[in-house]
Scaffold this motif. Structure first.
Motif, short mmCIF file in Angstrom:
data_model
loop_
_atom_site.label_atom_id
_atom_site.label_comp_id
_atom_site.label_asym_id
_atom_site.label_seq_id
_atom_site.Cartn_x
_atom_site.Cartn_y
_atom_site.Cartn_z
N UNK A 1 0.84 -1.20 0.00
CA UNK A 1 0.00 0.00 0.00
C UNK A 1 0.87 1.25 0.00
N UNK A 2 0.53 2.24 -0.79
CA UNK A 2 1.37 3.45 -0.85
C UNK A 2 1.26 4.28 0.40
N UNK A 3 2.34 4.95 0.72
CA UNK A 3 2.31 5.91 1.83
C UNK A 3 1.98 7.30 1.32
N UNK B 1 -7.68 8.57 5.28
CA UNK B 1 -7.17 7.20 5.41
C UNK B 1 -5.68 7.17 5.74
N UNK B 2 -5.07 8.34 5.87
CA UNK B 2 -3.67 8.40 6.27
C UNK B 2 -2.67 8.41 5.12
N UNK B 3 -3.16 8.48 3.89
CA UNK B 3 -2.25 8.55 2.75
C UNK B 3 -1.85 10.00 2.51
N UNK B 4 -0.57 10.26 2.42
CA UNK B 4 -0.09 11.62 2.20
C UNK B 4 -0.22 11.98 0.73
N UNK B 5 -0.48 13.24 0.43
CA UNK B 5 -0.70 13.67 -0.95
C UNK B 5 0.21 14.86 -1.26
N UNK B 6 0.64 14.93 -2.51
CA UNK B 6 1.49 16.02 -2.96
C UNK B 6 1.28 16.28 -4.44
N UNK B 7 1.91 17.33 -4.92
CA UNK B 7 1.79 17.74 -6.32
C UNK B 7 3.18 17.79 -6.93
#
Length: 488
Positions: A317-319, A358-364
């Motif tokens: 699962x991705x972080x 859900x705790x998944x970090x997001x970026x651009x």
């Protein structure tokens, strides 16, 4: 013109390190900007080195991680990797300069010539023959100098290779695929053929798991591309199958079939053992080792290859998920310079909120060459990105490249710089990141960095990019589908 280079030596504390460091101190020619020794022992232990040598630690994660720690701490144009069990001559630095200084910018690496002295009074033993194979091997890092920009562009060594096996071939193959040349130098480095333990050849079969990773990353032709030779896994599989069949038939009472299978196993094992024995010194001890290991190696090789196939196909699962901006998160307006023109794609806000919850970090990660072209300025870009953040944020990281194609930077996609910086900024391993975008450049940047990728095609996505993404990454219908694929 002087040579700007750093020497990086990963070590596990072997005695030869002191001899190598002494030889480097006494050599003539251009001095390195720095000598960095990376101690890769899991437990901290004493390491005696001269005062001018910098010692770093990599925690026992293998030579790939150790070399990454070393070169990323350096600032020179070239990184010269040496193993801690080699010996260099007094003129090694002079020969290194002769190899590197004439190279153009298209050359990403230079390989030294490895010499392995073998006993003159007898045939070499099995482990000595294994070391002698380094003389003809391609791209080994026992003596390999890489241009730092090439290492940055491809992300360095892949830390998923835990042993001193295939990590060098994988790096070199990625460097050549990035468009760089790897040239053969004239400098000579000696690699002694030291005797290993009696079951070293059996332990070496763990490398079959690394072969599975090579196949996963580079396809079925990776052996031809790296010059690794055909290998013997097919015969090992046949030998193991014959042994299992003989056992199965014997248990079920089918004696004739059991004898036939046993005969096949005996013949294959005898051929393997004879080939190894005849090439060696044929002493009683060596013959005994070859007989024992020839029986054990085929099932061990098959076990480790199967283990590698399972490990490297198992989804993690991705972080973090990193998104391209235009045509992925917001409707594309060429060279958008007005925050009022920001329009999120349908469902983007809800999707991003769900990921954060859900705790998944997001970026651009976004290319914005309009700045380099003079079509938008830095202030307008900042205002547009602030509006995206207001509507869809907060994002854990913004990584934006404002260069043009001709600038030759390491950050503009398809180069991996933005992805690598985003992973560092988020504090996650890049292999646990997924990049979602709408072009082949997004996919290529992700794969070059060691991340996964999902392509969401739009009208501007080229058909060839979609075909390649089906083969090397994943292709989604829309943003919601892409996130579902990323989370699998």
């Amino acid at each position: 013109m002087s040579l700007d280079y750093t020497i990086v030596i990963p070590t596990t504390g072997r005695d030869n390190l002191a001899l190598l460091l002494t030889a480097l101190d006494e050599m003539t020619g251009p001095r390195p900007a720095e000598i960095i020794v990376v101690d890769d022992r899991a437990k901290e232990a004493g390491l005696t080195v001269p005062g001018h040598v910098r010692v770093l630690r990599s925690g026992g994660h293998g030579p790939a991680t150790a070399r990454n720690v070393g070169w990323r701490a350096a600032a020179s144009e070239w990184i010269a990797f040496l193993d801690d069990d080699v010996l260099v001559g007094a003129d090694w630095a002079e020969r290194l300069a002769e190899d590197l200084l004439p190279l153009g910018r298209d050359a990403g690496a230079s390989q030294g010539r490895i010499v392995v002295p073998l006993p003159a009074d007898r045939r070499p033993a099995d482990d000595e023959r294994g070391t002698a194979g380094l003389e003809t091997a391609r791209w080994i890092t026992a003596d390999m100098a890489y241009r730092r920009t090439a290492l940055v562009e491809v992300g360095g060594f892949d830390p998923r290779f835990p042993r001193a096996f295939r990590e060098d071939s994988d790096l070199a193959l990625r460097v050549t695929k990035a468009g760089y040349l790897i040239v053969q130098g004239k400098r000579v480095t000696t690699h002694p053929a030291r005797r290993a333990g009696p079951f070293a050849s059996l332990k070496a079969q763990a490398g079959n798991a690394d072969n599975a990773l090579m196949r996963r990353k580079h396809g079925v032709l990776w052996r031809q591309q790296t010059g690794a030779g055909p290998g013997r896994l097919g015969k090992h599989a046949l030998t193991t199958a014959a042994a299992l069949a003989a056992l199965g038939f014997a248990v079920t009472g089918r004696k004739s079939k059991a004898l036939a299978a046993f005969g096949a196993w005996t013949g294959l094992t005898a051929e393997f053992a004879a080939r190894r024995i005849l090439a060696g010194p044929r002493t009683p001890g060596e013959v005994g080792r070859m007989l024992a290991t020839s029986v054990l190696i085929p099932p061990a090789a098959c076990f480790h290859r199967l283990r590698g196939e399972i490990i490297h196909r198992r989804p993690h699962p991705p972080e973090a998920i990193l998104f391209d901006r235009d045509d992925t998160l917001i409707v594309d307006v060429p060279y958008l310079n007005d925050p009022k023109g920001v329009r999120p794609v349908p469902g983007a806000r809800e999707i991003l909120c769900g990921l954060r919850e859900s705790g998944v970090r997001v970026g651009v990660v976004s290319n914005q060459s309009g700045v380099a072209r003079g079509l938008i300025d830095d202030g307008q870009l900042a205002a547009v990105n602030a509006r995206v953040d207001e509507l869809l944020g907060p994002f854990g990281t913004w990584q934006v490249c404002v260069h043009g194609d001709e600038d030759g930077c390491c950050c503009r996609k398809p180069a991996p710089g933005l992805v690598l910086r985003a992973a560092r900024d988020l504090g996650v391993d890049v292999s646990r990141c997924v990049v979602i975008g709408d072009t082949g450049a997004d996919v290529d940047a992700a794969l070059a960095a060691g991340a996964r990728a999902v392509l969401v095609p739009t009208q501007r996505t080229r058909p060839g990019e979609i075909v390649r993404a089906h083969r090397e990454a994943a292709v989604a219908r829309d943003l919601a589908h892409a996130v579902r694929l990323a989370l699998r």
